[in-house]
Scaffold this motif. Sequence first.
Motif, mmCIF file in Angstrom:
data_model
loop_
_atom_site.group_PDB
_atom_site.id
_atom_site.type_symbol
_atom_site.label_atom_id
_atom_site.label_comp_id
_atom_site.label_asym_id
_atom_site.label_seq_id
_atom_site.Cartn_x
_atom_site.Cartn_y
_atom_site.Cartn_z
ATOM 1 N N LYS A 115 25.192 -74.849 -8.605
ATOM 2 C CA LYS A 115 24.408 -76.066 -8.818
ATOM 3 C C LYS A 115 24.373 -76.438 -10.299
ATOM 4 C CE LYS A 115 23.066 -77.263 -4.683
ATOM 5 N NZ LYS A 115 23.467 -78.592 -4.127
ATOM 6 N N MET A 116 24.364 -75.424 -11.153
ATOM 7 C CA MET A 116 24.405 -75.682 -12.584
ATOM 8 C C MET A 116 25.744 -76.303 -12.976
ATOM 9 S SD MET A 116 24.040 -73.004 -15.781
ATOM 10 C CE MET A 116 22.374 -72.507 -15.349
ATOM 11 N N ALA A 117 26.824 -75.768 -12.416
ATOM 12 C CA ALA A 117 28.154 -76.315 -12.691
ATOM 13 C C ALA A 117 28.238 -77.762 -12.214
ATOM 14 C CB ALA A 117 29.223 -75.469 -11.990
ATOM 15 N N GLU A 118 27.670 -78.035 -11.048
ATOM 16 C CA GLU A 118 27.667 -79.395 -10.516
ATOM 17 C C GLU A 118 26.872 -80.326 -11.429
ATOM 18 O OE1 GLU A 118 27.142 -81.284 -6.113
ATOM 19 O OE2 GLU A 118 25.437 -80.154 -6.872
ATOM 20 N N LYS A 119 25.739 -79.861 -11.930
ATOM 21 C CA LYS A 119 24.894 -80.664 -12.814
ATOM 22 C C LYS A 119 25.643 -81.103 -14.063
ATOM 23 C CE LYS A 119 20.591 -80.390 -15.490
ATOM 24 N NZ LYS A 119 19.418 -79.541 -15.829
ATOM 25 N N PHE A 120 26.452 -80.176 -14.614
ATOM 26 C CA PHE A 120 27.195 -80.486 -15.836
ATOM 27 C C PHE A 120 28.639 -80.913 -15.558
ATOM 28 C CE2 PHE A 120 23.830 -77.550 -17.316
ATOM 29 C CZ PHE A 120 23.227 -78.381 -18.247
ATOM 30 N N ASN A 121 28.951 -81.156 -14.282
ATOM 31 C CA ASN A 121 30.268 -81.633 -13.866
ATOM 32 C C ASN A 121 31.400 -80.699 -14.314
ATOM 33 O OD1 ASN A 121 31.956 -83.466 -12.519
ATOM 34 N ND2 ASN A 121 32.393 -84.595 -14.408
ATOM 35 N N LYS A 122 31.211 -79.412 -14.037
ATOM 36 C CA LYS A 122 32.221 -78.413 -14.382
ATOM 37 C C LYS A 122 32.804 -77.805 -13.107
ATOM 38 C CE LYS A 122 31.289 -78.942 -18.727
ATOM 39 N NZ LYS A 122 32.223 -79.734 -19.583
ATOM 40 N N PRO A 123 34.110 -77.589 -13.051
ATOM 41 C CA PRO A 123 34.726 -76.996 -11.850
ATOM 42 C C PRO A 123 34.287 -75.552 -11.651
ATOM 43 C CG PRO A 123 36.323 -77.116 -13.626
ATOM 44 C CD PRO A 123 35.104 -77.851 -14.110
ATOM 45 N N ILE A 124 34.432 -75.074 -10.430
ATOM 46 C CA ILE A 124 34.005 -73.725 -10.052
ATOM 47 C C ILE A 124 35.207 -72.923 -9.552
ATOM 48 C CG2 ILE A 124 32.555 -72.376 -8.473
ATOM 49 C CD1 ILE A 124 30.744 -74.936 -8.318
ATOM 50 N N MET A 150 28.008 -75.290 -0.384
ATOM 51 C CA MET A 150 29.346 -75.337 -0.962
ATOM 52 C C MET A 150 30.189 -76.458 -0.373
ATOM 53 S SD MET A 150 30.492 -71.368 -1.638
ATOM 54 C CE MET A 150 31.852 -71.794 -2.720
ATOM 55 N N PHE A 151 29.941 -76.801 0.878
ATOM 56 C CA PHE A 151 30.660 -77.924 1.482
ATOM 57 C C PHE A 151 30.383 -79.225 0.732
ATOM 58 C CE2 PHE A 151 31.133 -75.432 5.498
ATOM 59 C CZ PHE A 151 32.489 -75.637 5.675
ATOM 60 N N MET A 152 29.191 -79.357 0.160
ATOM 61 C CA MET A 152 28.755 -80.629 -0.414
ATOM 62 C C MET A 152 28.843 -80.682 -1.929
ATOM 63 S SD MET A 152 28.307 -81.983 2.425
ATOM 64 C CE MET A 152 27.820 -83.603 1.802
ATOM 65 N N LEU A 153 29.368 -79.643 -2.568
ATOM 66 C CA LEU A 153 29.495 -79.654 -4.026
ATOM 67 C C LEU A 153 30.438 -80.769 -4.471
ATOM 68 C CD1 LEU A 153 29.761 -75.806 -4.717
ATOM 69 C CD2 LEU A 153 27.857 -77.301 -5.374
ATOM 70 N N LYS A 154 30.031 -81.504 -5.492
ATOM 71 C CA LYS A 154 30.802 -82.661 -5.944
ATOM 72 C C LYS A 154 31.924 -82.300 -6.919
ATOM 73 C CE LYS A 154 26.880 -85.808 -5.331
ATOM 74 N NZ LYS A 154 25.925 -86.721 -6.005
ATOM 75 N N VAL A 155 31.919 -81.065 -7.384
ATOM 76 C CA VAL A 155 32.935 -80.645 -8.353
ATOM 77 C C VAL A 155 34.042 -79.858 -7.642
ATOM 78 C CG1 VAL A 155 31.332 -80.608 -10.285
ATOM 79 C CG2 VAL A 155 31.606 -78.551 -8.883
ATOM 80 N N PRO A 156 35.223 -79.751 -8.247
ATOM 81 C CA PRO A 156 36.298 -78.961 -7.641
ATOM 82 C C PRO A 156 35.892 -77.499 -7.468
ATOM 83 C CG PRO A 156 37.156 -80.348 -9.402
ATOM 84 C CD PRO A 156 35.664 -80.429 -9.484
ATOM 85 N N VAL A 157 36.252 -76.921 -6.325
ATOM 86 C CA VAL A 157 35.932 -75.514 -6.049
ATOM 87 C C VAL A 157 37.208 -74.789 -5.631
ATOM 88 C CG1 VAL A 157 34.513 -73.898 -4.740
ATOM 89 C CG2 VAL A 157 33.629 -76.191 -5.245
ATOM 90 N N ILE A 158 37.555 -73.741 -6.373
ATOM 91 C CA ILE A 158 38.728 -72.920 -6.074
ATOM 92 C C ILE A 158 38.255 -71.513 -5.764
ATOM 93 C CG2 ILE A 158 40.890 -71.970 -6.971
ATOM 94 C CD1 ILE A 158 40.898 -74.394 -8.943
ATOM 95 N N CYS A 159 38.681 -70.973 -4.618
ATOM 96 C CA CYS A 159 38.276 -69.635 -4.187
ATOM 97 C C CYS A 159 39.513 -68.741 -4.095
ATOM 98 C CB CYS A 159 37.568 -69.689 -2.838
ATOM 99 S SG CYS A 159 36.193 -70.868 -2.781
ATOM 100 N N ILE A 160 39.444 -67.554 -4.705
ATOM 101 C CA ILE A 160 40.604 -66.664 -4.744
ATOM 102 C C ILE A 160 40.204 -65.265 -4.303
ATOM 103 C CG2 ILE A 160 42.449 -65.712 -6.178
ATOM 104 C CD1 ILE A 160 41.956 -68.092 -8.108
ATOM 105 N N ILE A 161 40.851 -64.755 -3.252
ATOM 106 C CA ILE A 161 40.605 -63.383 -2.818
ATOM 107 C C ILE A 161 41.480 -62.485 -3.687
ATOM 108 C CG2 ILE A 161 40.855 -61.696 -0.954
ATOM 109 C CD1 ILE A 161 40.361 -65.292 -0.016
ATOM 110 N N ILE A 162 40.832 -61.609 -4.465
ATOM 111 C CA ILE A 162 41.569 -60.752 -5.407
ATOM 112 C C ILE A 162 41.650 -59.300 -4.927
ATOM 113 C CG2 ILE A 162 41.033 -62.198 -7.410
ATOM 114 C CD1 ILE A 162 38.834 -60.115 -8.121
ATOM 115 N N GLY A 163 40.936 -58.986 -3.848
ATOM 116 C CA GLY A 163 40.940 -57.623 -3.320
ATOM 117 C C GLY A 163 40.582 -57.632 -1.853
ATOM 118 N N GLU A 164 39.383 -57.165 -1.550
ATOM 119 C CA GLU A 164 38.898 -57.165 -0.171
ATOM 120 C C GLU A 164 38.102 -58.430 0.113
ATOM 121 O OE1 GLU A 164 37.731 -53.046 1.372
ATOM 122 O OE2 GLU A 164 37.014 -52.999 -0.699
ATOM 123 N N GLY A 165 38.327 -59.011 1.272
ATOM 124 C CA GLY A 165 37.563 -60.188 1.681
ATOM 125 C C GLY A 165 36.977 -59.944 3.052
#
Length: 316
Positions: free
Chosen positions: A142-151, A182-197
Motif C-alpha cells: 500500500k505504501m508503494a501504491e501511495k508513492f506510485n512505485k512498482p512492487i 493485490m488484485f486491485m493494486l494500481k502499480v506494476p506487480v512482479i512475483c518471482i519464485i526463487i526457491g520453494e513456493g
Amino acid sequence: MLLDFEQPIASLEGKLQEMKKLANESQVDVSEAVKALEEKIKTLKKETYANLTRWQRVQLSRHPERPYTLDYIQGITDKFVELHGDRTVSDDKAMVGGFGEVDGRSVMFIGQQKGRNTKQRQLRNFGMANPEGYRKALRLMKMAEKFNKPIVTFIDTPGAFPGLEAEERGQGEAIARNLKEMFMLKVPVICIIIGEGASGGALGIAIGDRVMMLENTWYSVISPESCSSILWRSWNYKEQAAEALKLTATDMLQNKLIDGIIKEPLGGAHLDPDKMMRTLKKEIVRLLDELGTMDSEERIMERIEKFSNMGVVIEA
C-alpha cells in the motif's frame, strides 16, 4: 553440499583435480587427457541437469547455499532501505521488505527470508511467516501504491506458519486479504519464485501482473512430503508425490499458471550467484519497462482476467 544425483559429477571432478596435481608434480604432459575429461564432465553436467526428476528439482530448490531474498535484493539494488513492522503486532522476521534502487528507479521489494544457520533459521522461523508478516507485506504494498512505485516479490517458503498462535491471530484472514488487495493494486506487480513456493504461504505475496519462476524451483498447493504423508501415511513416497503434483517451473508454464521461466546457471543458482543476480536484474528491468507502459486500469483488468482463467467455477 552434494545431492545424491551430483555424486557422479563430483567423482569425475575429483579425478580431474588428481590428474592436474599429478601433472604439476611429475611434469608429465597430460593436457589431452585433461581436456577429454573436462569435456566429459561438461557433457555429464548438461545431461544430468537437463533430465532432473521433479523431486530432484525440489532438492535443488532447497539447497542451503542457494541465494535467499535478501541476497538477491542486495545483489540487484544499488541502495536498499529495509522497513519493519505491521503496525499492529510485531515485526515478522520471516517476511522482509523495503525500497530498493534499481538503475535509478525505486522499487518496493518484499519476500520471505530463510536462515543460513540454526540461529538464523530460528530468527526467520524457517521462512514461514505469521499473520503479521503478511500484514507487513500488505502495508508495504500500500505504501508503494501511495508513492506510485512498482512492487517485486520474492517467494521462498515451505508454507505459512501453521502454529496455533498464528491461527489465533488470523493467518487465513491475513492471506485472504492480501489476495484480494493485490488484485486491485494500481502499480506494476512482479512475483518471482526463487526457491520453494508452497501453499497459501506462497500465494499470499504471489498475485501479480507477471509471475515468474527460477528454473530449479517449485510451486504447489502442498509439499511432496506433506502430500505423501496424507495419501500414504508416510514420507517415503515423496518422490511419487512430486511427480503427481507436477510442481516444477516447466509444469507450471505448460499449465499456464506462471508467465515465464528464468534460466539458472548450470547446476543451480548457488553455483554462480553473481551470474544469477545479473540475469534476474535484467529480467526485472525488462518486465518493469514492459508493465510501465500500461495504464493502471488496464493492468488490473488483465491481472484479474489472468487469474480468473486459471480454473473453472460452476455455481449451482
